[in-house]
Design a protein around this motif. Sequence first.
Motif, short mmCIF file in Angstrom:
data_model
loop_
_atom_site.label_atom_id
_atom_site.label_comp_id
_atom_site.label_asym_id
_atom_site.label_seq_id
_atom_site.Cartn_x
_atom_site.Cartn_y
_atom_site.Cartn_z
N VAL A 115 -8.07 -2.21 -1.86
CA VAL A 115 -7.07 -2.65 -0.90
C VAL A 115 -7.67 -2.71 0.51
O VAL A 115 -7.42 -3.65 1.29
CB VAL A 115 -5.84 -1.72 -0.93
CG1 VAL A 115 -4.90 -2.04 0.22
CG2 VAL A 115 -5.11 -1.87 -2.26
N LYS A 116 -8.48 -1.72 0.85
CA LYS A 116 -9.11 -1.70 2.18
C LYS A 116 -10.07 -2.87 2.36
O LYS A 116 -10.11 -3.50 3.42
CB LYS A 116 -9.85 -0.37 2.38
CG LYS A 116 -8.94 0.84 2.49
CD LYS A 116 -9.74 2.12 2.60
CE LYS A 116 -8.85 3.35 2.65
NZ LYS A 116 -9.64 4.61 2.69
N CYS A 134 -0.24 -8.00 -3.72
CA CYS A 134 -0.55 -6.82 -4.52
C CYS A 134 -1.13 -7.26 -5.86
O CYS A 134 -1.12 -8.44 -6.19
CB CYS A 134 0.71 -5.99 -4.75
SG CYS A 134 2.08 -6.91 -5.48
N ASN A 193 0.85 -1.19 0.00
CA ASN A 193 0.00 0.00 0.00
C ASN A 193 0.89 1.25 0.00
O ASN A 193 2.12 1.16 0.10
CB ASN A 193 -0.91 -0.02 1.23
CG ASN A 193 -2.15 0.85 1.07
OD1 ASN A 193 -2.29 1.59 0.09
ND2 ASN A 193 -3.04 0.79 2.04
N PHE A 236 -1.05 -3.32 6.41
CA PHE A 236 -0.50 -2.70 5.21
C PHE A 236 1.01 -2.57 5.33
O PHE A 236 1.57 -2.50 6.44
CB PHE A 236 -1.10 -1.31 5.01
CG PHE A 236 -2.57 -1.30 4.69
CD1 PHE A 236 -3.12 -2.29 3.89
CD2 PHE A 236 -3.40 -0.32 5.19
CE1 PHE A 236 -4.47 -2.28 3.58
CE2 PHE A 236 -4.76 -0.30 4.89
CZ PHE A 236 -5.29 -1.28 4.08
N LYS A 281 -5.19 4.69 4.58
CA LYS A 281 -4.49 4.81 3.30
C LYS A 281 -4.99 3.76 2.30
O LYS A 281 -5.47 2.70 2.68
CB LYS A 281 -2.98 4.63 3.51
CG LYS A 281 -2.31 5.73 4.33
CD LYS A 281 -2.24 7.01 3.54
CE LYS A 281 -1.49 8.10 4.30
NZ LYS A 281 -0.05 7.83 4.40
N GLY A 282 -4.84 4.07 1.02
CA GLY A 282 -5.08 3.10 -0.02
C GLY A 282 -6.42 3.20 -0.69
O GLY A 282 -7.30 3.97 -0.29
#
Length: 336
Positions: free
Chosen positions: A194-195, A228, A182, A212, A189-190
Amino acid sequence: MASLRLAVDAMSGDHGLRSSLSATLNALNRNSALHVSLVGDEPAIVNALAAKKYDPARLQIVHSPDVVTMDDIPSKALRYKKQSSMYRALELLRDGSVAGVVSAGNTGALVAMSCIILDRLPGVRRPAICAPVPAHNGVTYMLDLGANISCDAEQLYQFAVMGSALAKALDGRERPRLALLNVGAELIKGTSVVKEAAELISANPQLNYVGFAEGNDIFSEQIDVMICDGFTGNVALKVCEGTANFIRGQLKAKFVQSLYGKIAAVVVKPVLSAFAREINPDRYNGAALLGLNGVVIKSHGSSGAASFESAIHKAAKAVECHLPQLIATQINTTES
C-alpha cells in the motif's frame, strides 16, 4: 437517436431467466435506443416471452444450451463451457455484434472468460471490478471488488488510473479524488504494498491523489474513487450492502411494533421512502470490469429484476461514453 446493442447473459446467476427477462423488457421500455441480444436456452426464453409484450425488432434471442453455475471452477468453465450463455455473450462482444455484456454469473468465470475472449487493453496488467456505493457526494467508486484477491503496488496504481477515467466518464468529475483504503490515514500505516502504491500514484501529476483513507471514509464527500485489492474491496462492499439492508429492515420492524409506531410511520413515510431508495443496493447494482477490450458489467448473483435492470442501464451508459477507449487513453497518457 443512435441505437446500441447489449448482450444479456439470460441464464446465469441465482435467478437466471426469472430476473434477466423482466429486467431486459423493462430496460427496453425505458431506453428507446436500446437493442438486446438475449443469450441462453432458446426454448426456455421463447416460452417465457409468450405472454409478454415486446418489440421483436429490438430483442434477439441467441441460443446457448449450457450455463456457467455459481459453483463452477473458473478454469474448468473456461475450458469446458464454451456453449454457455456467458461465453457466447462475450463472443458476441468480441465479434462486434454487440457493444457490451451484462451477466449475473460466476464472477471468477466471467473475469477469466473476459480476459481470454476479449483480451485486456494495451498496458493493463489485470482487469478490476469497479462499482459505485452511495456517499455524501453522490457515489464513491470502489475498485477492485473481487477480480484480484491480492495485488502488488503496480496493479493498485493501474486501478487508480482506470478508476479516475471511469469517474470522469460516467460522472463528469474533472479531477476525481483518489484514495487508498488503509487501516489509518497516517503515512506510516499500512503494508509495504500500500505504501509503495501511494508513492506511485502521488508521483503522477495527472492523478488527484488525496492520501490514505479508512473504511468509514468510503461514504465521505472528500473522496471520489477508493482503491484497494479485491479481497478487501469485496468484503467492504458486502458489509456496506448488508448494513443498508439491516437498517431498512430494522426501521420497518420498529414502525409496525406498536400503534404509536404505525401512526408515526404515516407521518414520516415520505422521508423513509426517500431514505430507503437512497441506500437500496439495487439502485447501485452493476459493477464494471475495467481494463478490457469492451464493456462488461457484472450484476450481483442474487439480483432480482430491478437490480439486474440497473446493471443493464449502467452497461448502456458505459457504451455511450466509450469507456474502454477512455481508459486506454488514460493508461497510455499516464505511462508515456
